[in-house]
Design an enzyme around this catalytic site. Sequence first.
Site, short mmCIF file in Angstrom:
data_model
loop_
_atom_site.label_atom_id
_atom_site.label_comp_id
_atom_site.label_asym_id
_atom_site.label_seq_id
_atom_site.Cartn_x
_atom_site.Cartn_y
_atom_site.Cartn_z
N GLY A 189 0.83 -1.21 0.00
CA GLY A 189 0.00 0.00 0.00
C GLY A 189 0.86 1.25 0.00
O GLY A 189 1.53 1.54 0.99
N ALA A 190 0.83 1.99 -1.13
CA ALA A 190 1.61 3.23 -1.22
C ALA A 190 0.72 4.43 -0.92
O ALA A 190 0.70 5.41 -1.65
CB ALA A 190 2.23 3.36 -2.61
N VAL A 192 -0.82 6.99 2.46
CA VAL A 192 -0.17 7.92 3.38
C VAL A 192 0.72 7.21 4.40
O VAL A 192 1.87 7.60 4.62
CB VAL A 192 -1.25 8.78 4.10
CG1 VAL A 192 -0.62 9.98 4.73
CG2 VAL A 192 -2.32 9.22 3.13
N GLU A 212 2.11 -1.42 -4.51
CA GLU A 212 0.81 -0.74 -4.58
C GLU A 212 -0.06 -1.40 -5.64
O GLU A 212 0.40 -1.69 -6.74
CB GLU A 212 1.06 0.75 -4.91
CG GLU A 212 -0.14 1.54 -5.37
CD GLU A 212 -1.26 1.65 -4.34
OE1 GLU A 212 -0.98 1.85 -3.15
OE2 GLU A 212 -2.44 1.51 -4.75
N SER A 278 -0.40 -1.46 4.92
CA SER A 278 -1.06 -0.16 5.09
C SER A 278 -1.98 0.06 3.90
O SER A 278 -1.62 0.74 2.94
CB SER A 278 -0.03 0.95 5.22
OG SER A 278 0.97 0.83 4.20
N GLY A 280 -5.31 1.07 4.04
CA GLY A 280 -6.51 1.81 4.43
C GLY A 280 -7.01 1.41 5.80
O GLY A 280 -6.44 0.53 6.46
N HIS A 453 10.36 38.25 3.46
CA HIS A 453 11.49 37.78 2.65
C HIS A 453 12.69 37.57 3.56
O HIS A 453 12.96 38.40 4.41
CB HIS A 453 11.84 38.83 1.60
CG HIS A 453 13.09 38.51 0.85
ND1 HIS A 453 13.10 37.57 -0.16
CD2 HIS A 453 14.36 38.97 0.96
CE1 HIS A 453 14.33 37.47 -0.64
NE2 HIS A 453 15.11 38.30 0.01
P1 NAI Z 1 -4.50 5.00 2.26
O1 NAI Z 1 -5.92 4.92 1.87
O2 NAI Z 1 -3.85 6.31 2.35
O3 NAI Z 1 -3.62 4.12 1.27
C1 NAI Z 1 -3.84 2.77 1.09
C2 NAI Z 1 -3.16 2.34 -0.19
O4 NAI Z 1 -3.15 0.94 -0.24
C3 NAI Z 1 -3.87 2.86 -1.43
O5 NAI Z 1 -2.95 3.44 -2.30
C4 NAI Z 1 -4.50 1.60 -2.01
O6 NAI Z 1 -4.64 1.63 -3.40
C5 NAI Z 1 -3.51 0.55 -1.56
N1 NAI Z 1 -4.07 -0.80 -1.49
C6 NAI Z 1 -5.29 -1.18 -1.06
N2 NAI Z 1 -5.42 -2.52 -1.12
C7 NAI Z 1 -4.25 -2.99 -1.59
C8 NAI Z 1 -3.77 -4.29 -1.87
N3 NAI Z 1 -4.52 -5.38 -1.67
N4 NAI Z 1 -2.51 -4.41 -2.35
C9 NAI Z 1 -1.72 -3.33 -2.55
N5 NAI Z 1 -2.15 -2.08 -2.31
C10 NAI Z 1 -3.39 -1.91 -1.82
O7 NAI Z 1 -4.43 4.19 3.63
P2 NAI Z 1 -3.29 4.12 4.74
O8 NAI Z 1 -1.97 4.50 4.20
O9 NAI Z 1 -3.47 2.80 5.37
O10 NAI Z 1 -3.74 5.24 5.74
C11 NAI Z 1 -5.06 5.22 6.27
C12 NAI Z 1 -5.54 6.59 6.51
O11 NAI Z 1 -4.95 7.14 7.68
C13 NAI Z 1 -5.20 7.60 5.41
O12 NAI Z 1 -6.07 7.52 4.33
C14 NAI Z 1 -5.37 8.88 6.15
O13 NAI Z 1 -6.73 9.20 6.21
C15 NAI Z 1 -4.86 8.53 7.54
N6 NAI Z 1 -3.47 8.97 7.67
C16 NAI Z 1 -3.20 10.30 7.55
C17 NAI Z 1 -1.92 10.75 7.63
C18 NAI Z 1 -1.66 12.19 7.45
O14 NAI Z 1 -2.60 12.97 7.48
N7 NAI Z 1 -0.42 12.60 7.24
C19 NAI Z 1 -0.79 9.85 7.89
C20 NAI Z 1 -1.19 8.47 7.96
C21 NAI Z 1 -2.48 8.07 7.87
#
Ligand code: NAI
Length: 474
Positions: A189-190, A192, A212, A278, A280, A453
Amino acid sequence: MSKEFDVLVIGGGPGGYVAAIRAAQLGFKTACCESNPYADPKGEPRLGGTCLNVGCIPSKALLHTSHLFEEAAHGFESQGIQVGQPKIDVTTMIARKNGIVDQLTGGIKGLFKKNKVTQLNGHGSFVGRAGEAWQVKVGDEVVTARQVIVATGSKARHLPGIPVDNKIVCDNVGALDLDAVPKKLAVIGAGVIGLEMGSVWRRLGSEVTVLEALPDFLSLADVDLAKEALKLFGKQGLDIQLGCNIGEVKVTKKGVTIAYTDKAGAAQKLAADRLVVSVGRVPNTDGLNAEAVGLELNERGMIAVDDHCRTNLPGVWAVGDVVRGPMLAHKAMEEAVMVAELMAGQAGHCDFNTVPWVIYTSPEIAWVGRTEQQLKRDGIAYRAGKIPFAFNGRAMGMGAPEGFVKMLACAETDRILGVHIIGANASELIAEAVVAMEFGGAAEDLARICHAHPTMSEVVHEAALAVDKRPLHF
Ligand code: NAI
Ligand code: FAD
């Protein structure tokens, strides 16, 4: 006799604790129940939810340490600073992170005391109605409240056939607590978390491969931003493979192997010491007893709410990760304040169009509003101004010339529709764009505001000027 409150908040994360504090400030007799299995030094469930315990705060602590490490290893020499090869003591790094978590989660307790919010320890579960009020079981006791705010948050989504032990195969919890730098780290999962946690461990020396599923990188972000990020992360050594289909994952004596097919459909096998999953997050509705009281969920298992976070039940509201919208702490907190104020008869409001997104990689990525591809899709005529940081004196001085600011404004009215930043301090720079958009500002408004600046914010200024094709330094 059951305890009676005006307001009961279920869940003590950013949505829940902020709702409880604001409700108490508005004069409601308020309680907040929390069932986090991680106890504080007093043996009580820690407040702060995902954000403070296993999310925003600990990840940013590790991102900071690993950033300093990388700077010392690769950024100092060109500035004439010789320190030799730095070494990372992971135990100290993790202990520092845990100390910050202790301090902040304890701080919420202090805020509850200050605002006279009662903390109830235990899992909240709907029982039924008692006249106009709701009965909720918290641990062994039944609590009655006229208004209930569900703020139970989310947990990591796991993949079938890939059990997470948070030692070899980790979700966010284990990824924030590794006891050593893995030689090879695989991430599924690439998104966040994959990018932030992948960055932490890569900077500390791991060989990181991110697999990803989607063919496009960061598809939520503006396409220019995503393209630049992919290029820069690749240069840093983060191996991001798109269009992967994950097959069998096996935990071995040495670590883990991941079978997958790549973009071209070829079978591949990746061996790693640790794996971070990671992909989602899913809403937490376990044990809420939602069905028994008829609390409606949407097709994704989230509590169904309207724009004001009202559920289908009278006096029951829901905020944060457990409802629709981005899973972000600041969005949860905004909804929390809105709900408390609506309960008090005030004009609570949440502008979902101006919720900023930040990814704390290096360079940072931040945006607010609409992307160029969304404007194209919706047939909205726009003008774009895009200025690279490489032309900014402060960015050069800081050794951070990568990235750009891109501003999108309505072609007809000049109103700012979206701002997209990739560069150092993007997380802070985006605030100016949020304010401008909240005030219904035009690119011309920002173009006519004096920016200090030398600062990185001058690039936001230049991007606003560039919307009208009159940048001064580009
Ligand atoms: P995410 O939704 O950001 O990314 C999940 C990635 O995994 C997506 O690119 C998706 O296409 C991929 N994916 C899904 N199933 C897959 C599979 N079977 N094989 C390979 N890739 C797959 O979810 P993530 O990174 O787990 O984070 C969850 C949430 O936590 C974020 O959406 C965000 O709302 C929150 N978060 C926010 C942060 C920030 O604001 N800086 C930092 C970390 C998390
Ligand atoms: P949560 O924080 O999940 O809190 C819900 C709480 O409710 C939990 O403490 C849980 O124990 C409790 N609970 C659940 N069910 C019950 C019940 N029935 N009874 C009692 N208690 C219950 N967002 C950002 O904006 N910026 C970031 O930098 C950022 N970084 C992140 C990094 C990581 C690794 C992760 C995983 C997430 C990150 N997020 C970030 C997302 C952010 O953590 C969430 O959006 C935010 O915590 C949501 O707040 P919440 O109050 O809705 O839910």
